[in-house]
Design a protein around this motif. Structure first.
Motif, PDB file in Angstrom:
ATOM      1  N   ILE B  74       1.019  -1.302   0.186  1.00 24.34           N
ATOM      2  CA  ILE B  74      -0.118  -0.135   0.039  1.00 24.34           C
ATOM      3  C   ILE B  74       0.891   1.067   0.125  1.00 24.34           C
ATOM      4  O   ILE B  74       1.909   1.475   0.977  1.00 24.34           O
ATOM      5  CB  ILE B  74      -0.940  -0.281   1.183  1.00 24.34           C
ATOM      6  CG1 ILE B  74      -1.949  -1.044   1.252  1.00 24.34           C
ATOM      7  CG2 ILE B  74      -1.877   1.351   1.270  1.00 24.34           C
ATOM      8  CD1 ILE B  74      -2.564  -1.565   2.282  1.00 24.34           C
ATOM      9  N   ALA B  75       0.641   2.134  -0.967  1.00 20.86           N
ATOM     10  CA  ALA B  75       1.570   3.255  -0.968  1.00 20.86           C
ATOM     11  C   ALA B  75       0.635   4.431  -0.544  1.00 20.86           C
ATOM     12  O   ALA B  75      -0.674   4.635  -0.948  1.00 20.86           O
ATOM     13  CB  ALA B  75       2.114   3.518  -2.603  1.00 20.86           C
ATOM     14  N   LEU B  76       1.242   5.318   0.171  1.00 19.43           N
ATOM     15  CA  LEU B  76       0.634   6.520   0.528  1.00 19.43           C
ATOM     16  C   LEU B  76       1.376   7.869   0.326  1.00 19.43           C
ATOM     17  O   LEU B  76       2.659   7.732   0.664  1.00 19.43           O
ATOM     18  CB  LEU B  76       0.382   6.393   2.268  1.00 19.43           C
ATOM     19  CG  LEU B  76      -0.320   5.138   2.686  1.00 19.43           C
ATOM     20  CD1 LEU B  76       0.361   4.566   3.809  1.00 19.43           C
ATOM     21  CD2 LEU B  76      -1.651   5.782   3.188  1.00 19.43           C
ATOM     22  N   GLN B  77       0.928   8.735  -0.224  1.00 22.27           N
ATOM     23  CA  GLN B  77       1.570  10.032  -0.558  1.00 22.27           C
ATOM     24  C   GLN B  77       1.029  11.247   0.387  1.00 22.27           C
ATOM     25  O   GLN B  77      -0.084  11.234   0.216  1.00 22.27           O
ATOM     26  CB  GLN B  77       1.370  10.387  -2.193  1.00 22.27           C
ATOM     27  CG  GLN B  77       1.369   9.111  -2.907  1.00 22.27           C
ATOM     28  CD  GLN B  77       2.778   8.738  -3.232  1.00 22.27           C
ATOM     29  OE1 GLN B  77       3.984   9.135  -2.642  1.00 22.27           O
ATOM     30  NE2 GLN B  77       2.759   7.480  -3.566  1.00 22.27           N
ATOM     31  N   VAL B  78       1.904  11.765   0.965  1.00 24.39           N
ATOM     32  CA  VAL B  78       1.422  12.882   1.806  1.00 24.39           C
ATOM     33  C   VAL B  78       2.135  14.169   1.162  1.00 24.39           C
ATOM     34  O   VAL B  78       3.457  14.277   1.173  1.00 24.39           O
ATOM     35  CB  VAL B  78       1.970  12.968   3.471  1.00 24.39           C
ATOM     36  CG1 VAL B  78       1.399  14.179   4.007  1.00 24.39           C
ATOM     37  CG2 VAL B  78       1.243  11.606   3.856  1.00 24.39           C
ATOM     38  N   ALA B  79       1.640  14.853   0.512  1.00 24.38           N
ATOM     39  CA  ALA B  79       2.156  15.918  -0.336  1.00 24.38           C
ATOM     40  C   ALA B  79       2.741  17.053   0.831  1.00 24.38           C
ATOM     41  O   ALA B  79       2.090  17.192   1.900  1.00 24.38           O
ATOM     42  CB  ALA B  79       1.227  16.580  -1.174  1.00 24.38           C
ATOM     43  N   ASN B  80       3.802  17.755   0.437  1.00 26.06           N
ATOM     44  CA  ASN B  80       4.123  19.058   1.187  1.00 26.06           C
ATOM     45  C   ASN B  80       3.564  20.166   0.580  1.00 26.06           C
ATOM     46  O   ASN B  80       4.029  20.570  -0.637  1.00 26.06           O
ATOM     47  CB  ASN B  80       5.870  19.125   1.189  1.00 26.06           C
ATOM     48  CG  ASN B  80       6.368  17.927   2.028  1.00 26.06           C
ATOM     49  OD1 ASN B  80       5.863  17.378   2.976  1.00 26.06           O
ATOM     50  ND2 ASN B  80       7.643  17.527   1.889  1.00 26.06           N
ATOM     51  N   ARG B  81       2.463  20.681   1.260  1.00 24.82           N
ATOM     52  CA  ARG B  81       2.049  21.826   0.358  1.00 24.82           C
ATOM     53  C   ARG B  81       2.948  23.107   0.412  1.00 24.82           C
ATOM     54  O   ARG B  81       2.464  23.812  -0.501  1.00 24.82           O
ATOM     55  CB  ARG B  81       0.625  22.123   1.365  1.00 24.82           C
ATOM     56  CG  ARG B  81      -0.253  21.112   1.325  1.00 24.82           C
ATOM     57  CD  ARG B  81      -1.638  21.606   2.212  1.00 24.82           C
ATOM     58  NE  ARG B  81      -2.514  20.591   2.572  1.00 24.82           N
ATOM     59  CZ  ARG B  81      -3.214  19.767   1.627  1.00 24.82           C
ATOM     60  NH1 ARG B  81      -3.350  20.229   0.726  1.00 24.82           N
ATOM     61  NH2 ARG B  81      -4.003  18.726   2.298  1.00 24.82           N
ATOM     62  N   ASP B  82       3.903  23.261   1.044  1.00 27.78           N
ATOM     63  CA  ASP B  82       4.624  24.238   1.105  1.00 27.78           C
ATOM     64  C   ASP B  82       5.989  24.163  -0.119  1.00 27.78           C
ATOM     65  O   ASP B  82       6.645  25.084  -0.334  1.00 27.78           O
ATOM     66  CB  ASP B  82       5.402  24.203   2.527  1.00 27.78           C
ATOM     67  CG  ASP B  82       5.959  25.879   2.837  1.00 27.78           C
ATOM     68  OD1 ASP B  82       5.363  26.562   2.328  1.00 27.78           O
ATOM     69  OD2 ASP B  82       6.683  25.839   3.671  1.00 27.78           O
ATOM     70  N   TYR B  83       5.918  23.098  -0.518  1.00 25.73           N
ATOM     71  CA  TYR B  83       6.684  22.523  -1.670  1.00 25.73           C
ATOM     72  C   TYR B  83       7.091  23.867  -2.572  1.00 25.73           C
ATOM     73  O   TYR B  83       8.035  24.162  -3.224  1.00 25.73           O
ATOM     74  CB  TYR B  83       6.632  21.460  -2.297  1.00 25.73           C
ATOM     75  CG  TYR B  83       7.766  20.985  -3.467  1.00 25.73           C
ATOM     76  CD1 TYR B  83       9.140  21.086  -3.013  1.00 25.73           C
ATOM     77  CD2 TYR B  83       7.543  20.780  -4.653  1.00 25.73           C
ATOM     78  CE1 TYR B  83      10.202  20.882  -3.969  1.00 25.73           C
ATOM     79  CE2 TYR B  83       8.374  20.623  -5.861  1.00 25.73           C
ATOM     80  CZ  TYR B  83       9.702  20.433  -5.337  1.00 25.73           C
ATOM     81  OH  TYR B  83      10.683  20.330  -6.138  1.00 25.73           O
ATOM     82  N   LYS B  84       5.915  24.453  -2.939  1.00 28.17           N
ATOM     83  CA  LYS B  84       5.822  25.229  -3.934  1.00 28.17           C
ATOM     84  C   LYS B  84       6.806  26.781  -3.676  1.00 28.17           C
ATOM     85  O   LYS B  84       7.385  27.416  -4.849  1.00 28.17           O
ATOM     86  CB  LYS B  84       4.440  25.990  -4.384  1.00 28.17           C
ATOM     87  CG  LYS B  84       3.657  26.457  -3.289  1.00 28.17           C
ATOM     88  CD  LYS B  84       2.380  27.012  -3.617  1.00 28.17           C
ATOM     89  CE  LYS B  84       1.501  27.616  -2.352  1.00 28.17           C
ATOM     90  NZ  LYS B  84       1.458  26.343  -1.354  1.00 28.17           N
ATOM     91  N   ASN B  85       6.944  26.907  -2.501  1.00 27.27           N
ATOM     92  CA  ASN B  85       7.911  27.842  -2.042  1.00 27.27           C
ATOM     93  C   ASN B  85       9.340  27.386  -2.005  1.00 27.27           C
ATOM     94  O   ASN B  85      10.311  28.015  -1.649  1.00 27.27           O
ATOM     95  CB  ASN B  85       7.415  28.343  -0.641  1.00 27.27           C
ATOM     96  CG  ASN B  85       6.109  28.912  -0.687  1.00 27.27           C
ATOM     97  OD1 ASN B  85       5.748  29.836  -1.753  1.00 27.27           O
ATOM     98  ND2 ASN B  85       5.221  28.570   0.205  1.00 27.27           N
ATOM     99  N   TRP B  86       9.814  26.087  -2.135  1.00 26.61           N
ATOM    100  CA  TRP B  86      10.760  25.518  -2.010  1.00 26.61           C
ATOM    101  C   TRP B  86      11.250  24.668  -3.215  1.00 26.61           C
ATOM    102  O   TRP B  86      12.585  24.108  -3.229  1.00 26.61           O
ATOM    103  CB  TRP B  86      10.824  24.375  -0.768  1.00 26.61           C
ATOM    104  CG  TRP B  86      10.752  25.036   0.759  1.00 26.61           C
ATOM    105  CD1 TRP B  86       9.569  25.505   1.161  1.00 26.61           C
ATOM    106  CD2 TRP B  86      11.843  25.109   1.361  1.00 26.61           C
ATOM    107  NE1 TRP B  86       9.883  25.843   2.364  1.00 26.61           N
ATOM    108  CE2 TRP B  86      11.175  26.089   2.593  1.00 26.61           C
ATOM    109  CE3 TRP B  86      13.212  24.857   1.486  1.00 26.61           C
ATOM    110  CZ2 TRP B  86      12.077  26.504   3.706  1.00 26.61           C
ATOM    111  CZ3 TRP B  86      13.838  25.502   2.810  1.00 26.61           C
ATOM    112  CH2 TRP B  86      13.258  25.987   3.749  1.00 26.61           C
ATOM    113  N   GLU B  87      10.720  24.959  -4.237  1.00 24.47           N
ATOM    114  CA  GLU B  87      11.079  24.289  -5.330  1.00 24.47           C
ATOM    115  C   GLU B  87      12.354  24.654  -6.021  1.00 24.47           C
ATOM    116  O   GLU B  87      12.998  23.494  -6.544  1.00 24.47           O
ATOM    117  CB  GLU B  87      10.094  24.657  -6.690  1.00 24.47           C
ATOM    118  CG  GLU B  87       8.963  23.615  -6.753  1.00 24.47           C
ATOM    119  CD  GLU B  87       8.226  23.734  -8.246  1.00 24.47           C
ATOM    120  OE1 GLU B  87       7.398  24.808  -8.286  1.00 24.47           O
ATOM    121  OE2 GLU B  87       8.345  23.123  -9.143  1.00 24.47           O
ATOM    122  N   GLU B  88      12.951  25.600  -5.699  1.00 22.38           N
ATOM    123  CA  GLU B  88      14.270  25.968  -6.118  1.00 22.38           C
ATOM    124  C   GLU B  88      15.152  24.935  -5.223  1.00 22.38           C
ATOM    125  O   GLU B  88      16.134  24.430  -5.475  1.00 22.38           O
ATOM    126  CB  GLU B  88      14.522  27.603  -6.376  1.00 22.38           C
ATOM    127  CG  GLU B  88      14.172  28.035  -7.615  1.00 22.38           C
ATOM    128  CD  GLU B  88      14.733  29.122  -7.897  1.00 22.38           C
ATOM    129  OE1 GLU B  88      15.251  29.869  -7.122  1.00 22.38           O
ATOM    130  OE2 GLU B  88      14.781  29.600  -9.141  1.00 22.38           O
TER     131      GLU B  88
END
Lengths: 390, 390, 390, 390
Positions: B74-88
């Motif tokens: 079973i795979a579970l994915q928890v997104a980091n909502r803040d990633y957009k500010n950390w993409e670089e």
């Protein structure tokens, strides 16, 4: 391959067997080093009669040739000298004699859960393997792990800090290897002379009351490089691996790293070890509250762990129990009569810690001959500019 | 196959991934059960700003169909909502931008040992994975283990017994499941109303002093059959397995089973749980000093474990450290600003304990469909005449 | 816990040790069953002198009491009767005598890679452990796995289908257990009388030419329930697990399941086993091209695997090699003089297959007493309506 | 930590996930290298429609930063682009729609054993995970293992040697890396132009007859140091580990190392590789019958393994089966329409072999940064005087 130590054997069966897999080839071993730890495991004020009848020795039957490891599995055999008196009761094969069953599970032991789990009617089928006698096999295996660590400049040692209500003075992670000189000469393996006396007295007093006595021992490992274990996966963290190995010791009920439970009550500014650097020493700390583990990795400071041992559950004043064949209340079997095993448990703790640490060195440095391992460790120390702590 | 939970993911990377292997088929799951625990992990007086910007949710991307497990990973994915500010800064692949490195390792964290071990010049390469953010992935996986246990009548729950210098009244292993009603409504997840107030106050006072605060949480598992784990091999003992999982939690420094360290100071007659039997209850104990573990096995009484958490090492009043590029003394980076995470850590503890216990049920009872498992558990309860504790 | 078999010991050292972990309690064992397989491993036309001087027997020193397993690790000791002649050369500890080193690595053996890997100057440090003597320890452990399987209605058996250029008639996965009666009476463990004669002749002819002879043996397991192993993870597939165990046998170079390599050349319509159902038999197949494995799981039909053995590399007509101390060309050492070991290798194959299958039963059915296991297997057979094949 | 690759995901579910643990830090990776192998897995004459609708790509969501590994778990996500058409049938959570069940197990697939084992009524619950779609997740993970090996000078590559009844000319372990130039340009990934034509024709002819076609592929690994794996324990032997990984590939039914099954029929003098030495080359062989494995270890010669693939069991001309709900005879479901997957299977084989070999390098050389690993490998090559084969 990863270090792997498996033990077999019952307390009054023919003997104990240990197989150690994963040590590199070319490592020098000696019969003395193994038997010394087996002897240390048998010492301590508060031990019962069996320790006198049996002087354990481990026969190496594979994996070593002319005093050096061959790189393959090492088998060690520790005979149970008392087996001749138990041949009927503990024979692997059917016997003519009518061997009476044990029906009284002892509180605090594996006895009751064991007969339930395995579907036995005879408690002996559980207690023989659950006995702390099995720790002799661990100590034999641990002695090999210690020799491997020694070749890499690492020493694992223990001392007793509490027996019953008596506590040795707090040392707060500040001991050096030299402080341990003569620890085995204290009858309770305590570093403090006053405390030793009080501990011996505590044992004597409680023993007369037919009580058993618990305590705390503390483990140190000196000379560990930083970066053993890892923060990257929970199964790789040294704190978890160490705690898992130490709490697998019979009668262990608690474990702390560094200042352990005391850290829970301190403000953050007094709970960590600030980082310093000097040309001569490289990175270093002036405190060691963490016990040499941060983020699941060794820090390069001495590793410190404490283990709480409950009083052994076999009392000369037996506890209430229930006969499993009649379901009638009764008093628990008295199987043996050590009253305090904390000093010996420290030696078992050394073995378990050494097994975990040796495994961490194997994982991190690889190598198939001990010289390969030494070269990798040296290259790493060079890369990070780390020098062993004095 | 044995239960296996692996996590991946950095604190500010694209997200966290958990794979859970070894659950039987046919187990009913719900999005709500998983997200509820993720939300509980984000609660607690003393949390910083990030908990407000991110409401974690786990997307199941495999191993479940129409609300039931398929028996596979079973795979579970928890997104980091803040990633957009950390993409670089955190992009898996090279970026145009010049991303500055972090050079100040924080005492008490994986930072220094991590850069040494892995040969990094940028502390961020360590701290992103070492962050307790990773525990969201454990909690997601643990939620599945809890659902499996729930199907077998087992509940795992935690409460906080100490925050800083404030201790809740001692309960000595005597709590029942009903006692935990409303535990999540206390802002510190403490069962005692007075202590809750004092704990909140402790956090407020210390936070103003720019301190972080540690504490102790206690875990209970209700409904466990006797005989999980085993005395036969040190690697199979539940005490070791539990301690290993709990001390793998970030910032955990000590673990005790049952009365834990307190047992070290007691005489044998007050350290064990005598055995009784009655027609209605089967074998039972009137005390639970052992925390429901004897001889490395569950006893059928509630399992009780305590975990000591150090104050988190990221302080608003930073500790002294050393710049790893210049080797000059400096003050440690301030990466985040939770001041107390003990209530949340209890939820992580539940996850880790559930993973170990679920694994023990898988080992002992086998079965490929949840109904197979239930039938085996029922047959065993029948064989040993055991009834769940109320 | 999962079934785990570890072996230790060198060919001319004190002896071999096997530890088997993970068998349930209450399983009936006998000395005879173990020693019978040890004896079968020593048979076969084409064996050399050593087989005559040593009659192997395994002493059980733990884990068994009065003929029944205790649920814990079982240790088995197989002494090397010849050790008395090797005490100087193979002593675990330093000896006075000057023991000459072996410097000629034998092509086809572990010798050269072993001395390189482990950093030895003496080939004996490799060859003693690499020797097929080690398979006696596997067979001892495998005998326990077989007894466990037997208690569940499963039989593992082998026969030889090719010796050198002589092939027995093709049987295409169609053999029944009854067909194996008397297989051990053939001097090459072949089921066909004509082929037996030709095989014996092949050995005689080639032996006179100082050649060694390889061949193929085939393994059957009868009575396996469907659904052992799993399609859900590559590490759980029975085909991989079986192949891994069988190709770990010394001198094995190929393995096929069912029709194996022959399947590569057939059209799809002739490569699978169509599915049928009848009230009396449940689901069944009329062919068994798959060898009883589909999708990584057992199908309920007999399991069939073939193993290709190269001729053993120790020839009486030695191969060219190089002296590792002088780097001069030379001829390889002649260490022993079996010319054909294929019949014995089949017995080793039985052991390895039994270990894998026993492990699969442990994983799927759990249980701590053999009666728990039997009950779970019976419930499963009932659930799926499966009856053992005759 | 050892290399560990776990996959999750169903064929028509949201997507596939792979987690790779155990790669060192600092290893350079690229999206291109991963996607290139994913694309190679989708090629080959004989593939059906799905390969055209889906171009797989793997998103790395953890463990890599700015193109270099962080030392922790690496998560890869391969979306199933077709999921939008399957959202009702394959939703993890309950849906309103009435989703019809599949009741016809396909011979040769996991279908029947899977529904029995896991207690399903819907074959789809098995076939979705059992599908070879899962190999995309292995290939994604294997691509990382290959990059690690490439950094150490090792290349893993495959070619097809047989399709149906057509065999390419025998090359007897003698290929060099240069011989593989352009192998992917053959529509069947065969090195021989004539054989390629005949293979394409074989596929065309059999496909028209509604047949599927199997075959054999051969794997080479160039640049491996001697001494990977070990003779000391059966679980450490490379032959077993390789065979286990390769026979875990869906539809693989046989594996041979070096000359494999052919060795069974040869006299000993023609079955081994004599040992030579020269100043320039160190130890070397003039033949490679062993496939680069002796005594469970690599020899330093190219590693050669062959895998036999059965024709895929989903035929356009369906096989007889039984409806599991009515128990009536019927014809098996047609789920997809590849007719030959051998060329693609070779790419999967590369991935599995790379995973095993990368793990062996991790075990033998340790190291936490790729430069540590390189330094250890270089020191070892120096110690044994080994130079990579051209």
């Amino acid at each position: 391959m990863p270090l792997h130590v498996v033990t077999a054997g019952e307390s009054h069966g023919p003997g104990l067997t240990t197989i150690v897999e994963g040590l590199p080839a070319g490592l020098e071993l000696s019969q003395e080093a193994i038997d010394r730890d087996l002897a240390r495991r048998q010492l301590g004020h508060g031990r019962g009669g069996r320790m006198k009848i049996e002087k354990d020795a481990a026969a190496v039957t594979s994996g070593v040739r002319h005093g050096r490891t061959l790189g393959g599995p090492i088998a060690l055999q520790v005979a149970n000298r008392d087996y001749k008196n138990w041949e009927e009761r503990m024979n692997p094969w059917p016997v003519e004699a009518d061997v009476p069953e044990v029906h009284l599970p002892r509180p605090g032991h594996a006895d009751l859960a064991g007969v339930q789990k395995y579907g036995f009617t005879d408690v002996r089928n559980v207690l023989e393997r659950a006995s702390a006698r099995e720790t002799a096999a661990r100590v034999a295996g641990g002695a090999l792990a210690k020799e491997f660590l020694r070749a890499l400049g690492v020493t694992v040692i223990s001392h007793v800090t509490q027996i019953g209500s008596v506590r040795a003075p707090e040392t707060a992670g500040s001991l050096t290897l030299a402080d341990f000189d003569g620890v085995d000469e204290s009858p309770v393996r305590c570093l403090d002379a006053e405390a030793t006396k009080a501990m011996v007295n505590e044992i004597n007093v409680l023993r007369k009351k037919n009580e058993s006595i618990g305590g705390i021992f503390e483990l140190y490992a000196f000379g560990l490089v930083p970066g053993l274990g890892s923060h990257v996966s929970w199964t790789e963290r040294m704190d978890g691996l160490i705690a898992g190995a130490l709490l697998s010791i019979q009668a262990a009920k608690g474990v702390g790293l560094g200042d352990g439970f005391d850290l829970a009550g301190r403000p953050g500014s007094e709970a960590h070890d600030e980082i310093f650097y000097s040309e001569e020493r490289g990175y270093y700390r002036e405190t060691n509250r963490s016990g040499g583990i941060e983020g699941g990795m060794t820090t390069g400071e001495p590793l410190v762990a404490r283990v709480a041992m409950k009083p052994i559950p076999t009392l000369t004043k037996p506890l209430r129990s229930v006969d499993i064949s009649t379901k009638q209340p009764s008093q628990a079997l008295r199987e043996r009569t050590d009253s305090c095993v904390v000093p010996a448990a420290g030696v078992v703790g050394e073995a378990m810690l050494a097994i975990v640490l040796a495994g961490a060195y194997r994982d991190k440095f690889g190598g198939d001959h001990i010289d390969d391992v030494k070269a990798s460790v040296a290259a790493y120390q060079e890369r990070i500019g780390w020098k062993p702590r004095p």
